[in-house]
Scaffold this motif. Structure first.
Motif, short mmCIF file in Angstrom:
data_model
loop_
_atom_site.label_atom_id
_atom_site.label_comp_id
_atom_site.label_asym_id
_atom_site.label_seq_id
_atom_site.Cartn_x
_atom_site.Cartn_y
_atom_site.Cartn_z
N THR A 1 -55.87 41.61 12.62
CA THR A 1 -56.11 42.64 13.77
C THR A 1 -55.01 43.73 13.43
OG1 THR A 1 -56.28 41.06 15.55
CG2 THR A 1 -55.50 43.05 16.19
N LEU A 2 -55.50 44.99 13.22
CA LEU A 2 -54.89 46.06 12.69
C LEU A 2 -54.38 46.91 13.80
CD1 LEU A 2 -54.06 47.82 10.27
CD2 LEU A 2 -55.83 48.99 10.28
N VAL A 3 -53.12 47.12 13.97
CA VAL A 3 -52.42 47.82 15.05
C VAL A 3 -51.76 49.36 14.54
CG1 VAL A 3 -50.66 47.78 16.95
CG2 VAL A 3 -51.79 45.75 16.35
N PHE A 4 -52.25 50.25 15.09
CA PHE A 4 -51.76 51.79 14.75
C PHE A 4 -50.79 52.24 15.72
CE2 PHE A 4 -51.59 55.82 13.59
CZ PHE A 4 -51.65 56.19 12.11
N LEU A 5 -49.85 52.21 15.41
CA LEU A 5 -48.76 53.34 16.43
C LEU A 5 -48.51 54.69 16.01
CD1 LEU A 5 -45.75 50.42 16.58
CD2 LEU A 5 -47.82 50.62 18.09
N GLU A 6 -48.72 55.28 17.02
CA GLU A 6 -48.75 56.98 16.82
C GLU A 6 -47.96 57.70 17.94
OE1 GLU A 6 -52.60 58.93 18.96
OE2 GLU A 6 -52.51 58.78 16.75
N ALA A 7 -47.54 58.89 17.90
CA ALA A 7 -47.07 59.62 18.57
C ALA A 7 -47.08 61.14 18.32
CB ALA A 7 -45.41 59.29 18.99
N SER A 8 -46.86 61.96 19.34
CA SER A 8 -46.86 63.39 18.99
C SER A 8 -45.88 63.96 17.81
CB SER A 8 -46.95 64.06 20.47
OG SER A 8 -45.59 64.15 20.76
N ASP A 9 -46.04 65.04 17.20
CA ASP A 9 -45.10 65.60 16.31
C ASP A 9 -44.16 65.85 16.98
OD1 ASP A 9 -47.23 65.27 14.32
OD2 ASP A 9 -47.69 67.54 14.23
N GLU A 10 -43.94 66.49 18.20
CA GLU A 10 -42.77 66.92 19.13
C GLU A 10 -41.93 65.58 19.08
OE1 GLU A 10 -41.59 68.82 23.33
OE2 GLU A 10 -43.71 68.87 22.60
N VAL A 11 -42.56 64.53 19.65
CA VAL A 11 -41.92 63.30 20.07
C VAL A 11 -41.18 62.77 18.53
CG1 VAL A 11 -41.94 60.84 20.77
CG2 VAL A 11 -43.01 62.87 22.06
N LEU A 12 -42.09 62.71 17.74
CA LEU A 12 -41.60 62.14 16.40
C LEU A 12 -40.46 62.92 15.72
CD1 LEU A 12 -45.06 61.00 14.90
CD2 LEU A 12 -43.49 59.50 16.10
N VAL A 13 -40.53 64.24 15.96
CA VAL A 13 -39.44 64.83 15.37
C VAL A 13 -38.09 64.68 15.89
CG1 VAL A 13 -38.56 67.35 15.35
CG2 VAL A 13 -40.84 66.79 14.41
N ARG A 14 -38.49 64.77 17.28
CA ARG A 14 -37.02 64.41 18.40
C ARG A 14 -36.55 63.07 17.87
NH1 ARG A 14 -39.16 65.37 22.79
NH2 ARG A 14 -39.70 63.44 23.61
N ARG A 15 -37.48 62.03 17.76
CA ARG A 15 -36.85 60.87 17.35
C ARG A 15 -36.22 60.59 15.87
NH1 ARG A 15 -42.05 57.18 19.39
NH2 ARG A 15 -41.81 57.45 21.68
N GLN A 16 -36.76 61.32 15.05
CA GLN A 16 -36.31 61.11 13.76
C GLN A 16 -34.90 61.82 13.41
OE1 GLN A 16 -37.84 58.74 12.23
NE2 GLN A 16 -37.47 59.90 10.45
N GLU A 17 -34.91 63.21 14.28
CA GLU A 17 -33.52 63.80 14.24
C GLU A 17 -32.83 63.06 15.12
OE1 GLU A 17 -34.65 67.57 16.13
OE2 GLU A 17 -35.43 68.40 14.43
N ALA A 18 -32.82 62.45 16.06
CA ALA A 18 -31.75 61.49 16.78
C ALA A 18 -31.30 60.61 15.98
CB ALA A 18 -32.58 61.03 18.12
N ALA A 19 -32.29 60.00 15.25
CA ALA A 19 -31.81 58.98 14.25
C ALA A 19 -31.13 59.50 13.06
CB ALA A 19 -32.89 58.26 13.77
N ARG A 20 -31.29 60.78 12.77
CA ARG A 20 -30.53 61.45 11.73
C ARG A 20 -31.03 60.68 10.36
NH1 ARG A 20 -24.27 62.33 13.89
NH2 ARG A 20 -24.86 63.47 15.61
N ARG A 21 -32.32 60.61 10.31
CA ARG A 21 -32.85 60.10 9.04
C ARG A 21 -33.91 61.02 8.57
NH1 ARG A 21 -34.23 54.15 9.52
NH2 ARG A 21 -34.63 54.24 7.26
N PRO A 22 -34.09 61.29 7.25
CA PRO A 22 -34.94 62.17 6.75
C PRO A 22 -36.38 61.28 6.48
CG PRO A 22 -33.70 61.36 4.77
CD PRO A 22 -33.10 60.92 6.12
N HIS A 23 -37.53 62.11 6.77
CA HIS A 23 -38.89 61.40 6.83
C HIS A 23 -39.09 61.13 5.24
CE1 HIS A 23 -43.26 61.01 6.86
NE2 HIS A 23 -43.21 60.77 8.19
N PRO A 24 -39.69 59.84 5.02
CA PRO A 24 -40.10 59.27 3.76
C PRO A 24 -40.65 60.30 2.72
CG PRO A 24 -41.15 58.07 5.11
CD PRO A 24 -40.09 58.86 5.87
#
Length: 289
Positions: free
Chosen positions: A89-112
Motif C-alpha cells: 500500500t503506497l501512502v502519499f502525504l502532501e500539503a500546500s506550499d504555504e503550509v510546507l514553507v511555514r513548517r520548514q521555517e519553524a523547523a529551521r531546516r533547509p529543504h533537501p
C-alpha cells in the motif's frame, strides 16, 4: 499469488514537512516494523529479513523520501504485486506550499532539494520528482489542515486493527524510598492504608500472596479508593486514545514496594482488564528488601 498469511507492507512517501515522521511513529505504535529513509532497492531485502526473523505476518512500513534520489526509479518495480511476496500500500502525504514553507521555517531546516535557491524552489522540485508516485498512490492524505493528533488518527483508521488500537496499560508497583518511576503518567499513593509489615505473620510475605492481598483490600478506605480511582483512569484512558496516545503507565506506590502497592497494583490491573483494557502488571521493587 501472495503467500497465505502475508502481513501488510506500507510504503510512506510524500512532501518534506507533510508528516512522514508522524505517520511512521503511529505505524510503529500500531505494531509495524518501521524502517525510515529506505532506498527502494533494499525493499525486498528488508521484507525477506523480517519474514525470516519475525514471520511473514509481521506488518512492515518503510518511509521513502526525496533523499533517496535516483532510487525512486526502481520503486515501482519493487512495489509491483508479488515482488516482495506482500500486497503493498503506497501512502502519499502532501500539503500546500504555504503550509510546507511555514513548517520548514519553524523547523529551521533547509529543504533537501533547495540548494542555494529559495525554500519554495526546493518544494517545486520535490513535487516534480514525486508527481508520478502521487498519481499511483493508494492513499493520499493532505495534511494542510491537520494537526499531529488528527494525522495520527487518520493513519490509525487506515491501518489499525481493533487490537492494535486498544490502549496498552502498564500498572507498576514501586517503593517511595527507591524513588518515583520517571515514566509514570499517573501516580497513586497507597501509604494511607495500614502497612502489613507491622503484622508479624504477614511481614515476610508480599502483596502477591493471598493473605496479604486480602488484608490490604480489606482495610477501611481500600475499596472506596478503587471505586473512585478506576473511573478516573477510564476517563484519562479515553482522553489518551482521543489524542492518539496508546500507552499509559500507572505507578502505584507504598513505602517499600512490597505489600500494599503490590496488592493494589494487581487489583487495579485485574479490574482494568475486566473492563477490556490490555493491561500488564509489573513490580519494580519487589524483592529489593
Amino acid at each position: 499469488m501472495l503467500p497465505a498469511g502475508s502481513g501488510q507492507l506500507v510504503v510512506v512517501t510524500g512532501m518534506t514537512g507533510a508528516g512522514r515522521s508522524t505517520a511512521a511513529k503511529e505505524l510503529e505504535d500500531l505494531g509495524f516494523y518501521v524502517v525510515d529513509n529506505l532506498p527502494p532497492t533494499l525493499l525486498r531485502d528488508v521484507v525477506r529479513l523480517v519474514d525470516e526473523n519475525r514471520g511473514s505476518q509481521q506488518p512492515i512500513a518503510v518511509v521513502v523520501d526525496v533523499r533517496s534520489g535516483s532510487f525512486f526509479d526502481t520503486l515501482q518495480v519493487n512495489l509491483a504485486e508479488g515482488a516482495t511476496g506482500r500486497q503493498a500500500t503506497l501512502v502519499f502525504l502532501e500539503a500546500s506550499d504555504e503550509v510546507l514553507v511555514r513548517r520548514q521555517e519553524a523547523a529551521r531546516r533547509p529543504h533537501p532539494l533547495q540548494g542555494s535557491d529559495r525554500l519554495l524552489d526546493g518544494l517545486h522540485r520535490e513535487r516534480k520528482v514525486l508527481a508520478a508516485l502521487r498519481a499511483e498512490a493508494d492513499l493520499v492524505i493532505d495534511t494542510s489542515s491537520l494537526n499531529v493528533h488528527q494525522l495520527t488518527k487518520r493513519v490509525a483508521q487506515a491501518f489499525g486493527t481493533p487490537d492494535t488500537m486498544r490502549l496498552k496499560v502498564r500498572v507498576v508497583s514501586f517503593g517511595f524510598k527507591y524513588g518515583i518511576p520517571v515514566d509514570a503518567d499517573y501516580l497513586a499513593d497507597m501509604r494511607f492504608l495500614p502497612n502489613p509489615h507491622w503484622v508479624p505473620e504477614l511481614r515476610a510475605l508480599t502483596g502477591q500472596d493471598d493473605d496479604v492481598a486480602a488484608y490490604v483490600k480489606g482495610r477501611p478506605g481500600a475499596e472506596e479508593f478503587l471505586e473512585q480511582f478506576l473511573p478516573v483512569l477510564e476517563t484519562v484512558a479515553e482522553g489518551y486514545l482521543a489524542e492518539g496516545k496508546r500507552f499509559m503507565t500507572i505507578a502505584v506506590g507504598c513505602t517499600g514496594g512490597k505489600h500494599r502497592s503490590v496488592a493494589m497494583t494487581e487489583e487495579i490491573a485485574a479490574r482494568l482488564r475486566a473492563r477490556g483494557y490490555d493491561v500488564r502488571a509489573t513490580h519494580r521493587d519487589l524483592g529489593r528488601e
